[in-house]
Design an enzyme around this catalytic site. Structure first.
Site: not given
Ligand code: ATP
Ligand code: MG
Length: 392
Positions: A54, A56, A126
């Site tokens: 995917d 983003d 993160d």
């Protein structure tokens, strides 16, 4: 840290691996005067020469401004984390506004909707390998966190102080194990130390988010190494104390064999193929089967149903009240049906009408998984498959 820019000659990213819908979104946002980049796992995977699953996008446009650009193909979602989904037929591209966060604040993040600059957005991510921005239109990577070098060195490093970052959002500890399992990278020793001090914090995270990360790992094709790490890190003990006991007994070898078989089925057929109930059953079945085989005389079907039900209660529901009901019920069906497909009493002719059951295909797929571990079941699997295709 001053950002580093990497050009095509440094990164060799192939733009043809990028979904054309993502490129369209970037182009339209640029035309409307906003900054927008490909971010996160998509950039990481492109740099690792993998086709991202995917894409983003992060942008300077606020949610309402994104909506104004894409109008009816845009849906604004989320409360804890507001973002836009842009739909192109069956493809959805996730677009979020650059966010600020305080990487030096160890308080649990409850809402994450304060807008910020691209740099702030990178710093609240993160791990350094997930903090890179890529602009496919001018082929530049923008690196505020040192992720480009870490990726080259196969190093998994938290952005900022790992203890604070894990306290802010304990799910990041599970994500650390996830990336270690998937890529086999070395984890920065400081992050390992931080996990040691923070693991109890995982209880503060929303069970839905924790479960989602675990299900995604079961689907990832790397669930076996992931569960090794989850058990080793003692996080499994906190999340699923009853299940954890079996991961430290000899039966663990059989559970890992089932996880490995499901990994190979998932990898063969592409990402996210096996239903979550089948993946859950892969962990429970070896334990249930061992228990049933010990019964003397062999259990009749009613007893099998009771044991299956109790085991799901004990291993899953008692530890996690939020375990999705639909997955639980389907898992129960899969487990009990195995003893119709391959009954204890080999002289008993199984009733073939079970193939008419609505969810039969899940039980049949699970039998295929068992046959990967015990090839003698392949014939039985083919037999049931034939019966079920005759019906349709
Ligand atoms: P995957 O390949 O499993 O999708 P991913 O890194 O893309 O891995 P996502 O959950 O899709 O994971 O998240 C997209 C990006 O959002 C991450 O790469 C990271 O930059 C950021 N992100 C996700 N979860 C967190 C978190 N808990 N804390 C900080 N940043 C996060
Ligand atoms: Mg992703």
């Amino acid at each position: 840290m001053k950002e580093k820019i990497y050009t095509e000659k440094d990164h060799h990213i192939r733009n043809d691996l990028i979904d054309p819908s993502a490129l369209t979104v970037l182009k339209k946002l640029h035309e409307a005067g906003y900054t927008a980049y490909l971010v996160g796992g998509g950039v990481r995977d492109l740099l690792m020469r993998k086709k991202p699953k995917d894409f983003d996008i992060s942008t300077s446009a606020k949610p309402e401004e994104i909506k104004a650009v894409f109008q009816r193909s845009c849906l604004l979602i989320g409360r804890r984390f507001r973002l836009a989904h842009i739909r192109f037929g069956r493809t959805i591209i996730e677009v979020s506004t650059f966010r600020a966060g305080d990487p030096t604040d160890g308080e649990l993040i409850v809402h994450d909707n304060i807008w910020g600059s691209p740099e702030e957005d990178a710093l609240r991510r993160d791990f350094t390998i997930n903090g890179l921005f890529y602009d496919p239109l001018d082929h530049k990577i923008i690196d505020y966190v040192g992720g480009f070098e870490d990726l080259k060195e196969h190093c998994l490093r938290a952005i900022g102080d790992p203890t604070l970052r894990f306290k802010q959002d304990p799910v990041r500890m599970i994500r650390m194990l996830k990336f270690r399992a998937r890529f086999g990278f070395n984890v920065d020793p400081k992050a390992l130390e931080a996990l040691d001090g923070c693991r109890e914090e995982i209880k503060k995270s929303s069970p839905a988010r924790v479960l989602e990360e675990i299900f995604r790992m079961l689907e990832s094709g790397a669930s076996e190494p992931f569960f090794h790490l989850l058990a080793e890190s003692k996080i499994l003990k906190i999340l699923f104390p009853q299940l954890n006991i079996y991961f430290h007994e000899p039966i663990a070898e059989r559970i890992y064999a089932y996880l490995k078989a499901s990994d190979s089925m998932n990898a063969q057929a592409g990402y996210r193929t096996l239903d979550r109930s089948i993946l859950t059953a892969a962990m429970i079945f070896p334990i249930l089967d061992e228990e049933l085989k010990r019964l003397d005389p062999p259990p009749h079907f009613g007893e099998i149903i009771d044991h299956s039900h109790d085991m799901i209660e004990e291993l899953l529901t008692e530890s996690c009240a939020h375990f999705p009901r639909k997955i639980r019920l389907r898992c129960h069906f899969i487990l009990q049906t195995q003893y119709r497909l391959t009954p204890f009493d080999k002289n008993k002719r199984p009733r073939s009408r079970i193939v008419n059951q609505k969810e039969f295909i899940y039980a049949l797929t699970f039998l295929k998984l068992r046959a990967l571990i015990h090839p003698e079941y392949f014939k039985t699997y083919e037999h049931w498959k034939r019966l079920s295709t005759k019906r349709t």
